[in-house]
Design an enzyme around this catalytic site. Structure first.
Site, PDB file in Angstrom:
ATOM      1  N   HIS A 188       6.857   8.216  15.971  1.00 36.99           N
ATOM      2  CA  HIS A 188       5.807   7.949  16.956  1.00 36.99           C
ATOM      3  C   HIS A 188       4.593   8.838  16.744  1.00 36.99           C
ATOM      4  O   HIS A 188       3.461   8.426  16.943  1.00 36.99           O
ATOM      5  CB  HIS A 188       6.357   8.140  18.373  1.00 36.99           C
ATOM      6  CG  HIS A 188       7.000   6.907  18.890  1.00 36.99           C
ATOM      7  ND1 HIS A 188       8.242   6.890  19.472  1.00 36.99           N
ATOM      8  CD2 HIS A 188       6.569   5.634  18.890  1.00 36.99           C
ATOM      9  CE1 HIS A 188       8.544   5.664  19.812  1.00 36.99           C
ATOM     10  NE2 HIS A 188       7.552   4.876  19.472  1.00 36.99           N
ATOM     11  N   GLU A 248       7.622 -13.617   1.478  1.00 36.50           N
ATOM     12  CA  GLU A 248       8.106 -12.256   1.262  1.00 36.50           C
ATOM     13  C   GLU A 248       9.514 -12.244   0.679  1.00 36.50           C
ATOM     14  O   GLU A 248      10.150 -11.206   0.602  1.00 36.50           O
ATOM     15  CB  GLU A 248       8.000 -11.416   2.533  1.00 36.50           C
ATOM     16  CG  GLU A 248       8.462 -12.085   3.796  1.00 36.50           C
ATOM     17  CD  GLU A 248       8.170 -11.278   5.059  1.00 36.50           C
ATOM     18  OE1 GLU A 248       7.680 -10.149   4.981  1.00 36.50           O
ATOM     19  OE2 GLU A 248       8.449 -11.826   6.137  1.00 36.50           O
ATOM     20  N   ASP A 281       7.905  -6.589   1.658  1.00 41.62           N
ATOM     21  CA  ASP A 281       9.237  -7.162   1.473  1.00 41.62           C
ATOM     22  C   ASP A 281       9.366  -7.885   0.143  1.00 41.62           C
ATOM     23  O   ASP A 281      10.412  -7.817  -0.499  1.00 41.62           O
ATOM     24  CB  ASP A 281       9.570  -8.118   2.633  1.00 41.62           C
ATOM     25  CG  ASP A 281      10.075  -7.340   3.839  1.00 41.62           C
ATOM     26  OD1 ASP A 281      10.920  -6.451   3.651  1.00 41.62           O
ATOM     27  OD2 ASP A 281       9.602  -7.597   4.967  1.00 41.62           O
ATOM     28  N   CYS A 285      -0.834  -9.850   3.334  1.00 40.90           N
ATOM     29  CA  CYS A 285      -0.865  -8.913   4.453  1.00 40.90           C
ATOM     30  C   CYS A 285       0.067  -7.727   4.241  1.00 40.90           C
ATOM     31  O   CYS A 285       0.258  -6.921   5.138  1.00 40.90           O
ATOM     32  CB  CYS A 285      -0.542  -9.627   5.763  1.00 40.90           C
ATOM     33  SG  CYS A 285       1.084 -10.379   5.755  1.00 40.90           S
TER      34      CYS A 285
HETATM   35  C1  PEP Z   1       5.485  -7.362   4.385  1.00 36.57           C
HETATM   36  O1  PEP Z   1       6.720  -7.435   4.264  1.00 36.57           O
HETATM   37  O2  PEP Z   1       4.701  -7.191   3.423  1.00 36.57           O
HETATM   38  C2  PEP Z   1       4.877  -7.467   5.719  1.00 36.57           C
HETATM   39  C3  PEP Z   1       3.572  -7.513   5.878  1.00 36.57           C
HETATM   40  O3  PEP Z   1       5.730  -7.460   6.788  1.00 36.57           O
HETATM   41  P1  PEP Z   1       6.403  -6.106   7.373  1.00 36.57           P
HETATM   42  O4  PEP Z   1       5.798  -4.935   6.642  1.00 36.57           O
HETATM   43  O5  PEP Z   1       6.099  -6.108   8.820  1.00 36.57           O
HETATM   44  O6  PEP Z   1       7.841  -6.326   7.047  1.00 36.57           O
HETATM   45 MG    MG Z   2       7.911  -8.154   5.902  1.00 35.99          MG
END
Ligand code: PEP
Ligand code: MG
Length: 563
Positions: A190, A425, A449, A496
């Site tokens: 946190h 992913e 991922d 992302c």
């Molecule tokens: C990812 O896996 O790249 C992603 C954007 O999702 P998270 O990091 O929330 O698993």
């Molecule tokens: Mg992810």
């Protein structure tokens, strides 16, 4: 010049004067003979300390709500729950009745609870910091020791500490603190999350070497590179200043005119305004699971509707991509009773849970999303599902959306169906990207991922960190295959994962053909600056040569222009 390595937690850099934060050790007096302890008086002392701690927690909560936002302030609600936790209170009162003075009773009871959390994995282990924070408030009240005033540090301070609690961090004035470096701590603690929301450059988990930095030294905290540099030279400072590019509020295009959207990743309503202030072109990933953490029950439909409409209103003319609940794996939500699995990253997470055990939560979320799509700014809403591996999952999601729409229709509730997408992913999703894109409006590549699954390298495991790197040719080829397949179906495709926010990779990503890049808000200005310098045609040539590489080393050499 001397550099120490840790985990970059806020990808910004800052230079300042080292100031050590070594909170006064809370030393307990020797244990008296139990027979001499007046249990009733000690119970009263404990009660007074609890009230004082409660007031201090509430003040910290209000301060955090004002400076960081309601989402982060929720940490202190969890602290208040610890303070009133019946098991802890019973243990403390029982030990007082057995002849312990209040401070020893508190210390013992919290030591047990802290040890229990420390034995757990991931985010749960980090809750031990929250417990220490509450224990120290109680002990300070009992021992009458004042807390160090972190709220009035001199300007240009680089704060060094063994560890910082969430309360410590929330007290910091981002105008005065040029950076934070801690010996312990992880990216998802946190304290780290609050530092990120305050946009304070931070590197955590530096280790014991941090101790050797003397008070008053000039220190650079490079949260992008994950480095703490003592006496940085000009070249090192310049290398770290990339992320301080000016904010550009408008959309940007490459030097030869190709527009690329640069959006922000957010997880809480409090992150929306800072994202807009850094010039994000909308939201490319709203991690809705953060709305479900640090509480006892899931947010209901209206609360979710309010969070989604707040995002749409914060970016009135821009797309807002909301990801449906992505729990499981490293994101555990205690009240959801997720299945215990030997290998949670390969188990039931993301859309797998939404389509099985938590179909009820999924339905509630879809209702909130479809209602939000019918509001004034709702045209800009897009929804995507995480952890897709099969075309059938997308088909199932589409039929559940239709069913929710039919129910809303019967109820006479306004709704619209937003644009729909899937995250890519898993390697499976990249192989069937064309079939997914055929059924959807867009794809968004989650490289965190995707890298983990393509390389079979746990994203949480430092021991395989060299494998968890998106520059391995196999990952780049999975990205390339996805972009090509999406475009062949006239779907747009974004990225992302963390890779999207690395300005040193912007040219490559433009060359690979991504239409949108979404990242932590702090890196939006630097990536926009890189896009404007990039020539899309030469970027495509670079991507082509990089895709032909057989090793990561060859990829890096090409990107560095060495070969
Ligand atoms: C990812 O896996 O790249 C992603 C954007 O999702 P998270 O990091 O929330 O698993
Ligand atoms: Mg992810």
């Amino acid at each position: 010049m001397r550099a120490l390595t840790g985990v970059g937690s806020t990808p910004l850099s800052g230079v300042g004067t080292a100031r050590w934060y070594r909170p006064t050790a809370l030393e307990l007096p020797a244990r008296p003979d139990p027979a001499s302890v007046d249990s009733e008086a000690e119970r009263e002392r404990f009660e007074r300390a609890r009230n004082a701690a409660r007031e201090a927690i509430r003040r910290a909560r209000d301060r955090a709500a004002e400076t960081v936002g309601e989402g982060e302030a929720a940490v202190f609600e969890a602290h208040e729950q610890f303070l009133d936790d019946p098991q802890l209170v019973d243990a403390i009162e029982g030990s007082i009745d057995d002849g312990s003075p209040a401070e020893h009773a508190v210390d013992d009871a919290y030591a047990d609870a802290i040890a229990q959390f420390e034995g757990m994995e991931g985010r749960m282990a980090e809750r031990a910091d929250d417990l220490r924070d509450v224990r120290d408030r109680l002990l300070r009240a009992l021992l009458d020791v004042a807390a160090v005033d972190l709220g009035s540090l001199p300007e240009g301070t680089v704060l060094l500490a063994d560890r910082l609690t969430p309360s410590d961090t929330a007290e910091l004035d981002p105008e005065a603190v040029a950076g934070i470096a801690t010996a312990t701590g992880g990216r998802t603690s946190h304290a780290a999350i609050i530092a990120r929301s305050l946009a304070i450059p931070a590197v955590v988990g530096v280790g014991d070497g941090l101790d050797d930095i003397p008070e008053g030294a000039t220190v650079l905290v490079d949260g992008e590179a994950g480095e703490v540099v003592v006496d940085p030279d000009e070249e090192r400072r310049a290398a770290a200043s990339d992320v301080d590019a000016p904010v550009v509020a408008a959309r940007v295009s490459t030097a030869d005119g190709r527009e690329i959207e640069v959006a922000a990743n957010v997880g809480r309503p409090a992150e929306l305004d800072p994202a807009a202030e850094r010039g994000a072109d909308g939201i490319g990933l709203y991690r809705t699971e953060f709305l479900f953490l640090d509480r006892d029950a899931p947010p209901d439909e209206d609360e979710q509707f309010a969070a989604i409409t707040a995002a749409l209103q914060a970016f009135p003319d821009e797309r807002v991509v909301v990801r449906t609940l992505d729990v499981g794996g490293d994101k555990q939500v205690p009240y959801l009773d997720l299945p215990e699995e030997p290998n949670p990253f390969l188990g039931r997470r993301g859309v797998r849970l939404s389509l099985s055990d938590h179909a009820d939560l999924f339905e509630t979320q879809l209702r909130a999303l479809l209602r939000a799509a019918a509001t004034d700014a709702g045209d800009a809403l897009a929804v995507m599902v995480p952890m897709v591996a099969r075309v059938e999952e997308v088909e199932d999601v589409l039929s559940r959306i239709e069913a929710v729409a039919a129910t809303l229709d019967t109820e006479g509730v306004d709704y619209e169906i937003p644009d729909l997408g899937a995250m890519v992913e898993t390697p499976a999703a990249s192989y069937v990207a064309g079939a997914l894109a055929d059924r959807l409006d867009f794809l968004s590549i989650g490289t965190n991922d995707l890298t983990q699954y393509v390389m079979a390298a746990d994203r949480e495991n430092d021991g395989v960190a060299d494998l968890h790197d998106p520059l391995h040719p196999a990952v780049l080829r999975a990205v390339d295959r996805t972009v090509t397949a999406a475009h062949a179906c006239d779907a747009w495709v974004g990225m992302c994962g963390e890779m999207a926010g690395d300005p040193d990779l912007t040219e490559l990503l433009v060359g690979l053909g991504l239409d949108e890049l979404s990242m932590s808000a702090v890196t939006v200005p630097a990536v926009k600056a890189r896009i404007r310098e990039t020539d899309a045609e030469s970027a495509a040539t670079l991507a082509e040569t990089v895709l032909a590489c057989e090793t990561r080393a060859a990829v890096v050499a090409r990107l560095d222009g060495v070969e």
